[in-house]
Design a protein around this motif. Structure first.
Motif, mmCIF file in Angstrom:
data_model
loop_
_atom_site.group_PDB
_atom_site.id
_atom_site.type_symbol
_atom_site.label_atom_id
_atom_site.label_comp_id
_atom_site.label_asym_id
_atom_site.label_seq_id
_atom_site.Cartn_x
_atom_site.Cartn_y
_atom_site.Cartn_z
ATOM 1 N N VAL A 122 109.891 -7.500 15.363
ATOM 2 C CA VAL A 122 110.347 -7.266 16.730
ATOM 3 C C VAL A 122 109.124 -7.168 17.632
ATOM 4 N N ASP A 123 109.034 -8.043 18.608
ATOM 5 C CA ASP A 123 107.911 -8.037 19.542
ATOM 6 C C ASP A 123 108.284 -7.247 20.780
ATOM 7 N N GLU A 124 107.692 -6.069 20.880
ATOM 8 C CA GLU A 124 107.878 -5.201 22.044
ATOM 9 C C GLU A 124 109.380 -4.938 22.280
ATOM 10 N N GLY A 125 109.776 -4.714 23.525
ATOM 11 C CA GLY A 125 111.191 -4.486 23.825
ATOM 12 C C GLY A 125 111.614 -3.039 23.733
ATOM 13 N N ALA A 126 111.072 -2.276 22.760
ATOM 14 C CA ALA A 126 111.439 -0.870 22.623
ATOM 15 C C ALA A 126 110.520 0.001 23.468
ATOM 16 N N ALA A 127 111.087 1.038 24.055
ATOM 17 C CA ALA A 127 110.299 1.929 24.909
ATOM 18 C C ALA A 127 110.277 3.359 24.389
ATOM 19 N N SER A 128 110.996 3.643 23.299
ATOM 20 C CA SER A 128 111.054 4.996 22.778
ATOM 21 C C SER A 128 111.215 4.955 21.260
ATOM 22 N N LYS A 179 118.821 -3.555 0.033
ATOM 23 C CA LYS A 179 117.588 -4.132 -0.515
ATOM 24 C C LYS A 179 116.397 -3.577 0.263
ATOM 25 N N LEU A 180 115.244 -3.642 -0.344
ATOM 26 C CA LEU A 180 114.024 -3.158 0.300
ATOM 27 C C LEU A 180 113.844 -3.874 1.635
ATOM 28 N N THR A 181 113.676 -3.099 2.712
ATOM 29 C CA THR A 181 113.643 -3.658 4.063
ATOM 30 C C THR A 181 112.409 -3.170 4.808
ATOM 31 N N LEU A 182 111.729 -4.098 5.479
ATOM 32 C CA LEU A 182 110.619 -3.763 6.361
ATOM 33 C C LEU A 182 110.936 -4.302 7.750
ATOM 34 N N VAL A 183 110.924 -3.428 8.743
ATOM 35 C CA VAL A 183 111.128 -3.818 10.135
ATOM 36 C C VAL A 183 109.831 -3.509 10.876
ATOM 37 N N VAL A 184 109.179 -4.546 11.380
ATOM 38 C CA VAL A 184 107.857 -4.412 11.988
ATOM 39 C C VAL A 184 107.983 -4.545 13.500
ATOM 40 N N HIS A 185 107.564 -3.512 14.211
ATOM 41 C CA HIS A 185 107.580 -3.510 15.675
ATOM 42 C C HIS A 185 106.158 -3.605 16.224
ATOM 43 N N HIS A 186 105.908 -4.599 17.065
ATOM 44 C CA HIS A 186 104.697 -4.604 17.893
ATOM 45 C C HIS A 186 105.065 -3.897 19.197
ATOM 46 N N THR A 187 104.424 -2.779 19.476
ATOM 47 C CA THR A 187 104.874 -1.927 20.566
ATOM 48 C C THR A 187 104.053 -2.043 21.841
ATOM 49 N N ASN A 188 102.901 -2.716 21.768
ATOM 50 C CA ASN A 188 102.008 -2.765 22.928
ATOM 51 C C ASN A 188 101.646 -1.351 23.404
ATOM 52 N N CYS A 189 101.657 -0.404 22.442
ATOM 53 C CA CYS A 189 101.239 0.991 22.699
ATOM 54 C C CYS A 189 102.069 1.685 23.779
ATOM 55 N N VAL A 190 103.341 1.344 23.913
ATOM 56 C CA VAL A 190 104.171 1.973 24.957
ATOM 57 C C VAL A 190 105.182 2.968 24.375
ATOM 58 N N VAL A 191 105.231 3.098 23.053
ATOM 59 C CA VAL A 191 106.221 3.973 22.423
ATOM 60 C C VAL A 191 105.555 5.282 21.984
ATOM 61 N N PRO A 192 105.858 6.400 22.649
ATOM 62 C CA PRO A 192 105.320 7.693 22.197
ATOM 63 C C PRO A 192 105.897 8.042 20.816
ATOM 64 N N ASP A 195 103.491 14.151 19.517
ATOM 65 C CA ASP A 195 102.884 14.891 20.625
ATOM 66 C C ASP A 195 101.366 14.914 20.498
ATOM 67 N N GLU A 196 100.714 14.683 21.637
ATOM 68 C CA GLU A 196 99.253 14.758 21.737
ATOM 69 C C GLU A 196 98.541 13.781 20.804
ATOM 70 N N ARG A 197 99.214 12.681 20.498
ATOM 71 C CA ARG A 197 98.591 11.609 19.697
ATOM 72 C C ARG A 197 98.771 10.289 20.447
ATOM 73 N N PRO A 198 97.840 9.356 20.276
ATOM 74 C CA PRO A 198 97.983 8.052 20.939
ATOM 75 C C PRO A 198 99.254 7.334 20.481
ATOM 76 N N ASN A 199 99.777 6.490 21.350
ATOM 77 C CA ASN A 199 100.928 5.668 20.970
ATOM 78 C C ASN A 199 100.494 4.599 19.975
ATOM 79 N N PRO A 200 101.266 4.372 18.915
ATOM 80 C CA PRO A 200 100.873 3.384 17.905
ATOM 81 C C PRO A 200 100.976 1.943 18.425
ATOM 82 N N GLU A 201 100.147 1.090 17.850
ATOM 83 C CA GLU A 201 100.190 -0.340 18.178
ATOM 84 C C GLU A 201 101.262 -1.067 17.379
ATOM 85 N N ILE A 202 101.492 -0.587 16.169
ATOM 86 C CA ILE A 202 102.468 -1.242 15.300
ATOM 87 C C ILE A 202 103.239 -0.168 14.541
ATOM 88 N N ILE A 203 104.529 -0.394 14.386
ATOM 89 C CA ILE A 203 105.390 0.526 13.645
ATOM 90 C C ILE A 203 106.066 -0.266 12.539
#
Length: 259
Positions: A122-128, A179-192, A195-203
């Motif tokens: 998933v490329d971006e799109g999520a905000a939370s 079945k074993l599932t991996l869902v990879v999000h590129h977040t563009n660092c916009v998803v908190p 607390d008090e940690r940087p937003n991740p680049e990839i989830i």
């Protein structure tokens, strides 16, 4: 400076000393810094330093990249792509966006991931965080997405699954995962995420079926151990490409052995 990359599997003879000398000679023709990175072993060396490159111990079946930065990186990438396509198994190159076809990838003579696996990117799109977890639940099993979402949220309530300032690894074992599932999000660092940690680049959301099957548990263990190493995180994040991320994670889950 944007780096060019040549990704390849090492052929059955490994990378012998004479090939390292050839790589050093070719590298001397360009005004670029050229680093050989072994993604399987978490080691790297400048190809112009033959002894250090030899210490990387590039063996048959290792997944490697040549990372090229400099004024003539594109030309160097083109030359090295041809070299590795002749001597090893070329997976992808940024020179021409050339990449190995899926059918060819399956023919490689190396260890395969022994368990059925579902992949979703998933490329971006999520905000939370809730949007990321909801998407992962829906991608895994739409019929029981609410149950999966509740389980993912319950896991997050125990402790944050942020494993570094750049990567989050939410994960659950659940009987509604088939079945074993991996869902990879590129977040563009916009998803908190914490607390008090940087937003991740990839989830990377990992959803595991309830099982005692050794191959599934081993694949998950390999992935988590590899991702906990800072250098491996950097290598993964430097490959902002769905195909290469899947190749890297697939290889890790199939054959990674901590050094």
């Amino acid at each position: 400076m944007i780096a060019s990359r040549v990704t390849f599997y090492v052929a059955n003879q490994g990378i012998p000393g004479w090939q390292l000398n050839e790589l050093k000679t070719i590298a001397g023709l360009f005004r670029s810094v050229i680093v050989l990175t072994n993604l399987s072993r978490g080691k790297e060396a400048n190809v112009e330093q033959s002894l250090k490159a030899m210490s990387v111990k590039n063996c048959a079946g290792d997944l490697c990249q040549l990372v090229i930065e400099g004024l003539d990186a594109e030309l160097a990438c083109m030359v090295f792509s041809e070299y590795f396509s002749e001597h090893h198994h070329l997976i992808a190159t940024t020179h021409s966006q050339k990449r190995m076809a899926k059918e060819d990838f399956r023919q490689l003579p190396f260890e395969k991931l022994a368990v059925p696996t579902r992949w979703s990117f998933v490329d971006e799109g999520a905000a939370s965080k809730i949007e990321v977890l909801t998407c992962a639940a829906l991608q895994t099993n739409p019929q029981f997405a609410d149950e999966l979402l509740a389980a993912l949220q319950a896991r997050e309530a125990i402790s944050s699954t942020l494993i570094s300032d750049r990567i989050a690894l939410p994960h659950i074992i659940h009987d509604k995962v088939d079945k074993l599932t991996l869902v990879v999000h590129h977040t563009n660092c916009v998803v908190p995420w914490a607390d008090e940690r940087p937003n991740p680049e990839i989830i990377i959301t990992l959803l595991v079926p309830v099982t005692k099957e050794r191959d599934i548990l081993l694949a998950c263990t390999r992935l988590t151990r590899w991702l906990l190493i800072e250098e491996n995180q950097r290598h993964l994040l430097n490959n902002n490409d769905e195909f290469l991320i899947k190749v890297i994670l697939y290889h890790v889950m199939a054959s990674y052995t901590p050094m």
